[in-house]
Motif scaffolding. Sequence first.
Motif, PDB file in Angstrom:
ATOM      1  N   ALA A  54      -5.413  -3.075  75.711  1.00 39.84           N
ATOM      2  CA  ALA A  54      -5.307  -2.000  76.708  1.00 39.84           C
ATOM      3  C   ALA A  54      -6.477  -2.026  77.678  1.00 39.84           C
ATOM      4  CB  ALA A  54      -5.237  -0.645  76.005  1.00 39.84           C
ATOM      5  N   VAL A  55      -7.694  -2.154  77.154  1.00 41.17           N
ATOM      6  CA  VAL A  55      -8.886  -2.188  78.022  1.00 41.17           C
ATOM      7  C   VAL A  55      -8.847  -3.410  78.933  1.00 41.17           C
ATOM      8  CG1 VAL A  55     -11.386  -2.475  78.031  1.00 41.17           C
ATOM      9  CG2 VAL A  55     -10.332  -0.860  76.452  1.00 41.17           C
ATOM     10  N   SER A  56      -8.474  -4.561  78.366  1.00 42.91           N
ATOM     11  CA  SER A  56      -8.389  -5.783  79.171  1.00 42.91           C
ATOM     12  C   SER A  56      -7.344  -5.641  80.271  1.00 42.91           C
ATOM     13  CB  SER A  56      -8.043  -6.981  78.280  1.00 42.91           C
ATOM     14  OG  SER A  56      -9.036  -7.182  77.290  1.00 42.91           O
ATOM     15  N   GLY A  57      -6.200  -5.015  79.924  1.00 44.05           N
ATOM     16  CA  GLY A  57      -5.139  -4.829  80.910  1.00 44.05           C
ATOM     17  C   GLY A  57      -5.550  -3.908  82.042  1.00 44.05           C
ATOM     18  N   VAL A  58      -6.188  -2.790  81.696  1.00 44.34           N
ATOM     19  CA  VAL A  58      -6.651  -1.838  82.723  1.00 44.34           C
ATOM     20  C   VAL A  58      -7.669  -2.512  83.640  1.00 44.34           C
ATOM     21  CG1 VAL A  58      -7.998   0.265  83.097  1.00 44.34           C
ATOM     22  CG2 VAL A  58      -6.175   0.236  81.379  1.00 44.34           C
ATOM     23  N   TYR A  59      -8.585  -3.265  83.040  1.00 41.65           N
ATOM     24  CA  TYR A  59      -9.592  -3.944  83.845  1.00 41.65           C
ATOM     25  C   TYR A  59      -8.954  -4.974  84.768  1.00 41.65           C
ATOM     26  CZ  TYR A  59     -13.640  -6.606  85.267  1.00 41.65           C
ATOM     27  OH  TYR A  59     -14.592  -7.230  86.030  1.00 41.65           O
ATOM     28  N   ARG A  60      -8.045  -5.769  84.209  1.00 42.96           N
ATOM     29  CA  ARG A  60      -7.427  -6.845  84.981  1.00 42.96           C
ATOM     30  C   ARG A  60      -6.541  -6.316  86.103  1.00 42.96           C
ATOM     31  NH1 ARG A  60      -6.250  -9.960  87.934  1.00 42.96           N
ATOM     32  NH2 ARG A  60      -5.421 -12.084  87.729  1.00 42.96           N
ATOM     33  N   LEU A  61      -5.819  -5.225  85.865  1.00 40.28           N
ATOM     34  CA  LEU A  61      -4.853  -4.732  86.841  1.00 40.28           C
ATOM     35  C   LEU A  61      -5.460  -3.817  87.900  1.00 40.28           C
ATOM     36  CD1 LEU A  61      -1.809  -3.960  84.511  1.00 40.28           C
ATOM     37  CD2 LEU A  61      -2.053  -5.864  86.108  1.00 40.28           C
ATOM     38  N   ILE A 116      -9.314  -2.334  87.803  1.00 45.24           N
ATOM     39  CA  ILE A 116     -10.750  -2.370  88.074  1.00 45.24           C
ATOM     40  C   ILE A 116     -11.177  -3.679  88.722  1.00 45.24           C
ATOM     41  CG2 ILE A 116     -13.050  -2.232  87.041  1.00 45.24           C
ATOM     42  CD1 ILE A 116     -11.873  -0.435  84.887  1.00 45.24           C
ATOM     43  N   GLN A 117     -10.712  -4.790  88.186  1.00 44.92           N
ATOM     44  CA  GLN A 117     -11.132  -6.088  88.731  1.00 44.92           C
ATOM     45  C   GLN A 117     -10.718  -6.284  90.195  1.00 44.92           C
ATOM     46  OE1 GLN A 117      -9.370  -9.958  87.438  1.00 44.92           O
ATOM     47  NE2 GLN A 117     -11.432 -10.372  86.677  1.00 44.92           N
ATOM     48  N   PRO A 118      -9.466  -5.999  90.573  1.00 43.23           N
ATOM     49  CA  PRO A 118      -9.101  -6.152  91.988  1.00 43.23           C
ATOM     50  C   PRO A 118      -9.963  -5.288  92.915  1.00 43.23           C
ATOM     51  CG  PRO A 118      -7.135  -5.993  90.636  1.00 43.23           C
ATOM     52  CD  PRO A 118      -8.302  -5.674  89.740  1.00 43.23           C
ATOM     53  N   TRP A 119     -10.312  -4.080  92.463  1.00 43.76           N
ATOM     54  CA  TRP A 119     -11.149  -3.198  93.286  1.00 43.76           C
ATOM     55  C   TRP A 119     -12.549  -3.754  93.464  1.00 43.76           C
ATOM     56  CZ3 TRP A 119     -15.464  -0.598  91.147  1.00 43.76           C
ATOM     57  CH2 TRP A 119     -16.140   0.226  92.051  1.00 43.76           C
ATOM     58  N   GLN A 120     -13.175  -4.189  92.364  1.00 46.43           N
ATOM     59  CA  GLN A 120     -14.544  -4.653  92.479  1.00 46.43           C
ATOM     60  C   GLN A 120     -14.638  -6.041  93.100  1.00 46.43           C
ATOM     61  OE1 GLN A 120     -16.084  -7.232  90.752  1.00 46.43           O
ATOM     62  NE2 GLN A 120     -15.233  -7.409  88.700  1.00 46.43           N
ATOM     63  N   HIS A 121     -13.558  -6.811  93.051  1.00 47.11           N
ATOM     64  CA  HIS A 121     -13.570  -8.139  93.677  1.00 47.11           C
ATOM     65  C   HIS A 121     -13.504  -8.063  95.198  1.00 47.11           C
ATOM     66  CE1 HIS A 121     -12.549 -11.220  90.279  1.00 47.11           C
ATOM     67  NE2 HIS A 121     -13.615 -10.491  90.022  1.00 47.11           N
ATOM     68  N   ARG A 122     -13.216  -6.897  95.738  1.00 47.93           N
ATOM     69  CA  ARG A 122     -13.218  -6.736  97.195  1.00 47.93           C
ATOM     70  C   ARG A 122     -13.972  -5.476  97.607  1.00 47.93           C
ATOM     71  NH1 ARG A 122      -7.874  -5.540 100.128  1.00 47.93           N
ATOM     72  NH2 ARG A 122      -9.423  -4.613 101.484  1.00 47.93           N
ATOM     73  N   TRP A 123     -14.979  -5.124  96.833  1.00 54.78           N
ATOM     74  CA  TRP A 123     -15.759  -3.928  97.094  1.00 54.78           C
ATOM     75  C   TRP A 123     -16.336  -3.963  98.513  1.00 54.78           C
ATOM     76  CZ3 TRP A 123     -20.932  -3.163  98.299  1.00 54.78           C
ATOM     77  CH2 TRP A 123     -21.378  -1.837  98.236  1.00 54.78           C
ATOM     78  N   GLY A 124     -16.078  -2.912  99.284  1.00 55.47           N
ATOM     79  CA  GLY A 124     -16.636  -2.776 100.620  1.00 55.47           C
ATOM     80  C   GLY A 124     -15.976  -3.604 101.694  1.00 55.47           C
ATOM     81  N   ALA A 125     -15.102  -4.535 101.327  1.00 49.41           N
ATOM     82  CA  ALA A 125     -14.507  -5.448 102.301  1.00 49.41           C
ATOM     83  C   ALA A 125     -13.209  -4.878 102.877  1.00 49.41           C
ATOM     84  CB  ALA A 125     -14.228  -6.804 101.660  1.00 49.41           C
ATOM     85  N   TRP A 128     -15.514 -15.292  78.851  1.00 54.89           N
ATOM     86  CA  TRP A 128     -16.739 -15.286  79.656  1.00 54.89           C
ATOM     87  C   TRP A 128     -16.562 -14.442  80.913  1.00 54.89           C
ATOM     88  CZ3 TRP A 128     -21.623 -15.400  79.852  1.00 54.89           C
ATOM     89  CH2 TRP A 128     -22.299 -15.615  81.048  1.00 54.89           C
ATOM     90  N   ILE A 129     -15.410 -14.572  81.565  1.00 54.34           N
ATOM     91  CA  ILE A 129     -15.153 -13.798  82.780  1.00 54.34           C
ATOM     92  C   ILE A 129     -15.122 -12.302  82.461  1.00 54.34           C
ATOM     93  CG2 ILE A 129     -13.409 -13.269  84.536  1.00 54.34           C
ATOM     94  CD1 ILE A 129     -12.690 -16.256  84.524  1.00 54.34           C
ATOM     95  N   LEU A 130     -14.429 -11.940  81.370  1.00 50.66           N
ATOM     96  CA  LEU A 130     -14.347 -10.533  80.983  1.00 50.66           C
ATOM     97  C   LEU A 130     -15.722  -9.966  80.661  1.00 50.66           C
ATOM     98  CD1 LEU A 130     -12.394  -8.180  80.420  1.00 50.66           C
ATOM     99  CD2 LEU A 130     -12.301  -8.943  78.030  1.00 50.66           C
ATOM    100  N   LEU A 131     -16.600 -10.814  80.094  1.00 48.46           N
ATOM    101  CA  LEU A 131     -17.929 -10.363  79.708  1.00 48.46           C
ATOM    102  C   LEU A 131     -18.870 -10.284  80.908  1.00 48.46           C
ATOM    103  CD1 LEU A 131     -19.825  -9.656  77.314  1.00 48.46           C
ATOM    104  CD2 LEU A 131     -20.404 -12.094  77.198  1.00 48.46           C
ATOM    105  N   SER A 132     -18.806 -11.292  81.808  1.00 44.95           N
ATOM    106  CA  SER A 132     -19.788 -11.397  82.888  1.00 44.95           C
ATOM    107  C   SER A 132     -19.351 -10.742  84.190  1.00 44.95           C
ATOM    108  CB  SER A 132     -20.098 -12.875  83.164  1.00 44.95           C
ATOM    109  OG  SER A 132     -18.935 -13.551  83.643  1.00 44.95           O
ATOM    110  N   ASP A 133     -18.053 -10.626  84.410  1.00 43.32           N
ATOM    111  CA  ASP A 133     -17.538 -10.133  85.691  1.00 43.32           C
ATOM    112  C   ASP A 133     -18.072  -8.746  86.065  1.00 43.32           C
ATOM    113  OD1 ASP A 133     -15.977 -11.127  87.805  1.00 43.32           O
ATOM    114  OD2 ASP A 133     -14.360  -9.739  87.318  1.00 43.32           O
ATOM    115  N   PRO A 134     -18.012  -7.764  85.167  1.00 41.99           N
ATOM    116  CA  PRO A 134     -18.538  -6.435  85.534  1.00 41.99           C
ATOM    117  C   PRO A 134     -20.030  -6.468  85.866  1.00 41.99           C
ATOM    118  CG  PRO A 134     -17.165  -6.298  83.567  1.00 41.99           C
ATOM    119  CD  PRO A 134     -17.409  -7.746  83.816  1.00 41.99           C
ATOM    120  N   GLY A 135     -20.780  -7.257  85.105  1.00 42.14           N
ATOM    121  CA  GLY A 135     -22.213  -7.350  85.357  1.00 42.14           C
ATOM    122  C   GLY A 135     -22.523  -7.977  86.698  1.00 42.14           C
ATOM    123  N   ALA A 136     -21.764  -9.022  87.050  1.00 43.51           N
ATOM    124  CA  ALA A 136     -21.973  -9.679  88.336  1.00 43.51           C
ATOM    125  C   ALA A 136     -21.717  -8.713  89.487  1.00 43.51           C
ATOM    126  CB  ALA A 136     -21.058 -10.896  88.444  1.00 43.51           C
TER     127      ALA A 136
END
Length: 238
Positions: free
Chosen positions: A43-50, A52-61, A198-206
């Motif tokens: 569930a956490v992985s799904g919420v992040y992938r669907l 949170i990740q799309p939002w932070q991958h284009r933050w401010g753009a 690795w992506i799931l672990l490092s992506d939020p930190g990056a």
Amino acid sequence: MRTRLTIMVIALAAATGAVGIVVLLVATLGWFGLLLAAFGIVAVSGVYRLWIQPWQHRWGATDDEVRRAMPGDYLILDAATTTRAISIKAPTEEVWPWLVQLGYGRGGWYSYDWIDNDGQPSANHIIPELQQLQVGDQILMLADMGPRVREVGPNRYFVAGDQKGGTWCLALYPAEGGCRLVSRWRVDWPLTPATAFWILLSDPGAFIMERKMLKGIRSRSEATVQSGERRVPSSAGS
């Protein structure tokens, strides 16, 4: 050394915490706890992938900035792309000197220095001897690791990295009232359980670190303009 150790401790603490929760659930609820833990991870992985990740991958753009081709895109044609951006109330030539002195052991990363700069404060002034960014220079993330510069367009952009490790472009675009600073990362890693973990672990930190970096560059650039401090002319790329 301190930066590497800090990152390892953070990663280990996150992994230990996750394992500890699973062990606690299994110890208290048995097989039901194991199923509950598995469901929680999915569930956490799904919420992040669907979401949170799309939002932070284009933050401010903006949509246009996400779609726009940038220098270095040609190096990896089919790649996962992250584009982040921020508005700065300063002309490009006033922001550029802060970009060329980026890096561990140089001007720092203008982010959380206790994590990525061995606890040393990032520079709050332009350092003349660090204003020569050229092709082949290494932008250190850690003491012995970082991408090498492939292209430099003075007062406009630089591109670092390669097809294996991914590429990074940091570019300035004139805009009303100042400029836009746009950061783009492109990677084409094989999808394996190891890379996914690795992506799931490092992506939020990056994301957290780069967001702070972009804001750090903005605050320094705007403060320089507001104070009327004379910029050190950059001859990077010459």
